[in-house]
Write a protein that holds these residues in place. Structure first.
Motif, PDB file in Angstrom:
ATOM      1  N   ALA A 158       0.838  -1.202   0.000  1.00 27.24           N
ATOM      2  CA  ALA A 158       0.000   0.000   0.000  1.00 27.24           C
ATOM      3  C   ALA A 158       0.869   1.245   0.000  1.00 27.24           C
ATOM      4  O   ALA A 158       0.590   2.225  -0.704  1.00 27.24           O
ATOM      5  CB  ALA A 158      -0.916  -0.010   1.215  1.00 27.24           C
ATOM      6  N   GLN A 211       3.850   1.423  -1.161  1.00 22.83           N
ATOM      7  CA  GLN A 211       4.430   1.462  -2.502  1.00 22.83           C
ATOM      8  C   GLN A 211       3.477   2.118  -3.506  1.00 22.83           C
ATOM      9  O   GLN A 211       3.881   2.933  -4.323  1.00 22.83           O
ATOM     10  CB  GLN A 211       4.693   0.028  -2.944  1.00 22.83           C
ATOM     11  CG  GLN A 211       5.514  -0.079  -4.178  1.00 22.83           C
ATOM     12  CD  GLN A 211       6.965  -0.067  -3.822  1.00 22.83           C
ATOM     13  OE1 GLN A 211       7.395  -0.799  -2.964  1.00 22.83           O
ATOM     14  NE2 GLN A 211       7.734   0.767  -4.487  1.00 22.83           N
ATOM     15  N   ARG A 212       2.226   1.714  -3.455  1.00 24.65           N
ATOM     16  CA  ARG A 212       1.228   2.306  -4.353  1.00 24.65           C
ATOM     17  C   ARG A 212       1.192   3.807  -4.203  1.00 24.65           C
ATOM     18  O   ARG A 212       1.121   4.546  -5.186  1.00 24.65           O
ATOM     19  CB  ARG A 212      -0.168   1.771  -4.011  1.00 24.65           C
ATOM     20  CG  ARG A 212      -0.613   0.571  -4.790  1.00 24.65           C
ATOM     21  CD  ARG A 212      -2.097   0.340  -4.632  1.00 24.65           C
ATOM     22  NE  ARG A 212      -2.494   0.000  -3.269  1.00 24.65           N
ATOM     23  CZ  ARG A 212      -2.323  -1.188  -2.730  1.00 24.65           C
ATOM     24  NH1 ARG A 212      -1.771  -2.150  -3.431  1.00 24.65           N
ATOM     25  NH2 ARG A 212      -2.703  -1.422  -1.491  1.00 24.65           N
ATOM     26  N   ASN A 213       1.251   4.248  -2.981  1.00 31.08           N
ATOM     27  CA  ASN A 213       1.182   5.687  -2.760  1.00 31.08           C
ATOM     28  C   ASN A 213       2.439   6.398  -3.226  1.00 31.08           C
ATOM     29  O   ASN A 213       2.383   7.547  -3.643  1.00 31.08           O
ATOM     30  CB  ASN A 213       0.874   5.972  -1.295  1.00 31.08           C
ATOM     31  CG  ASN A 213      -0.615   5.898  -1.037  1.00 31.08           C
ATOM     32  OD1 ASN A 213      -1.326   6.887  -1.209  1.00 31.08           O
ATOM     33  ND2 ASN A 213      -1.118   4.724  -0.686  1.00 31.08           N
ATOM     34  N   TRP A 214       3.557   5.737  -3.153  1.00 31.55           N
ATOM     35  CA  TRP A 214       4.767   6.325  -3.714  1.00 31.55           C
ATOM     36  C   TRP A 214       4.613   6.459  -5.217  1.00 31.55           C
ATOM     37  O   TRP A 214       4.999   7.444  -5.823  1.00 31.55           O
ATOM     38  CB  TRP A 214       5.993   5.464  -3.381  1.00 31.55           C
ATOM     39  CG  TRP A 214       6.489   5.601  -1.979  1.00 31.55           C
ATOM     40  CD1 TRP A 214       5.757   5.938  -0.869  1.00 31.55           C
ATOM     41  CD2 TRP A 214       7.835   5.401  -1.520  1.00 31.55           C
ATOM     42  NE1 TRP A 214       6.572   5.942   0.229  1.00 31.55           N
ATOM     43  CE2 TRP A 214       7.838   5.626  -0.120  1.00 31.55           C
ATOM     44  CE3 TRP A 214       9.027   5.047  -2.152  1.00 31.55           C
ATOM     45  CZ2 TRP A 214       8.998   5.505   0.641  1.00 31.55           C
ATOM     46  CZ3 TRP A 214      10.186   4.921  -1.386  1.00 31.55           C
ATOM     47  CH2 TRP A 214      10.163   5.149  -0.007  1.00 31.55           C
ATOM     48  N   THR A 215       4.051   5.420  -5.826  1.00 35.17           N
ATOM     49  CA  THR A 215       3.822   5.470  -7.267  1.00 35.17           C
ATOM     50  C   THR A 215       2.951   6.676  -7.619  1.00 35.17           C
ATOM     51  O   THR A 215       3.261   7.436  -8.541  1.00 35.17           O
ATOM     52  CB  THR A 215       3.116   4.187  -7.758  1.00 35.17           C
ATOM     53  OG1 THR A 215       3.908   3.062  -7.423  1.00 35.17           O
ATOM     54  CG2 THR A 215       2.900   4.224  -9.255  1.00 35.17           C
ATOM     55  N   ALA A 216       1.877   6.852  -6.855  1.00 40.57           N
ATOM     56  CA  ALA A 216       0.989   7.976  -7.112  1.00 40.57           C
ATOM     57  C   ALA A 216       1.752   9.295  -6.957  1.00 40.57           C
ATOM     58  O   ALA A 216       1.601  10.217  -7.756  1.00 40.57           O
ATOM     59  CB  ALA A 216      -0.209   7.944  -6.173  1.00 40.57           C
TER      60      ALA A 216
END
Lengths: 241, 241
Positions: free
Chosen positions: B135, B137-142
């Motif tokens: 999760a 990681q996903r936010n870093w991607t965003a």
DNA sequence: CGTCAGATTGATATTCATCAAGATCGGTGG
DNA sequence: CCACCGATCTTGATGAATATCAATCTGACG
């Protein structure tokens, strides 16, 4: 082919399933459901009671920013167990969107937990499935942070090709990707205009053809070299897990 | 405090542990180990036989590109079960690096698997721990894809503050982050120069002070607003999982 | 035939990277 | 205690990558 067979296939690609395990998976009760392109499969900030296995189509995890900007943080293809996350995370921190028409099989969380408690090895394989998602995510992070648009796009195409090949949806350099350049832009964190120009560059170099939704990888090796692609992270190896 | 208690604390923050579970965790055999800043805790492309719990310090997952570029795809702080991944993924697709001096507790994979088979609920909590990593990681991607450098840095600081607070390493807006701007650049996917200027901007706006390794968040709410920070993804809620 | 989503193009503006040169700071040996 | 050293931070100047804006073009489809 029964819907759930796709799951068996995806897991078998990574480890050997016993006959008992195979049977238990086939015995899983599920509800098939259709989502039209643009519909939400899982809504952000809700607490789903089922997990869904994607049977066909392409879905994307999306995070919407306050200013309306959108980042697609993952693409899921047929055979992916989208939203196993909800099983353990409970409250979704992101949404899952049908990027094309999608067919999914919903399995109640309770069933999955029971299955996992009876067969710890299967639980580890479900876990594995989410870890592979994580590995993919890490590589997207690396792409976004340290690769230019050209390499980033090339890397994504290599990845999608291999992932689709696993489930028999890509062969001989060909695959169907019914994704608009705008969606692609939200995947790559670029503007649609820049995606367009980057794609043109790949075409001019004779590496890729992209007609409508039919994508042809003309030269996988060159594409892989251009994007420094190393497939380790896709875990396409059958190992005892 | 016995080293492994940190793990109990991290899990207890997300779900209730039974007395039996607590005891089994405390009975886990482990080997304590030190890594100096700059040393590899887990080497990429190897197959570790143990998983390590970070007891103190900060570690980073890193992906090195062909051209020498580096992307740090995750930061791990005390209490994080770094490298549960290896338990199921087997072959590492990335390395884990000590970004500061680190103290870790190594637990053999065999022990963890046994524990997970005896106590499925605990296995789900280990799973959870990796899902939270995902999760994040996903936010870093965003962030990398859709936020500018200023918001991205602000977002990271909000996240680290909350994560450190959970394990008692941040309080009253203060935390220790012994990270150079160069490391920060590799985390954010920016150049060190740009990180420097972005930090200065945060300082000028009176939001953050950063002296040596002592970071003070002057105004968490403004920082959160600036970066569109929503802590849902950190899963700081105690729920039956 | 008209409409609409998506692709393409050109012109311009921003953001961020790169390069190169100081400034600073903590630590170390004499 | 001081001089020096390397690592890190800071600053300025310039260039490259990418975003934004605004048309125009294309093709599918009712």
């Amino acid at each position: 082919m029964p819907a759930i067979e796709l799951l068996v296939r995806m897991l078998s690609r990574r480890d050997v399933l016993s006959e008992a395990e195979r049977q238990r998976i086939h015995a899983l009760p599920f509800r098939e459901k259709l989502f039209a392109k643009g519909e939400s499969i899982v809504v952000s900030h809700t607490e789903p009671q089922e997990s869904c296995l994607l049977l066909s189509g392409i879905a994307g995890r999306e995070i919407i920013l306050e200013d309306g900007g959108r980042q697609i943080t993952a693409l899921q293809v047929a055979g992916d167990f989208v939203d196993l996350h909800g099983l353990v995370l409970k409250r979704m921190d992101h949404g899952v969107l049908a990027l094309t028409d999608c067919q999914v099989a919903n399995v109640a969380h309770g069933e999955l937990i029971k299955l996992g408690e009876d067969m710890p090895h299967l639980m580890r394989l479900f876990w594995l499935s989410t870890l592979i998602d994580g590995a993919i995510q890490r590589n997207w992070t690396a792409s976004m942070g340290r690769r230019n648009a050209l390499s980033q796009l090339a890397h994504l195409l290599c990845e999608l090709y291999l992932r689709l090949e696993v489930v028999g949806l890509a062969k001989d350099g060909q695959m169907r990707l019914h994704l608009s350049q705008l969606v692609l832009a939200d995947v790559l964190g670029l503007s649609a205009v820049h995606v367009n120009r980057t794609l043109q560059s790949l075409r001019r170099q004779g590496l890729v053809e992209w007609l409508g939704s039919d994508v042809t990888i003309r030269d996988f090796d060159k594409l892989a070299e251009l994007s420094d692609f190393d497939q380790t992270y896709l875990n396409l190896i059958r190992l005892p897990r």
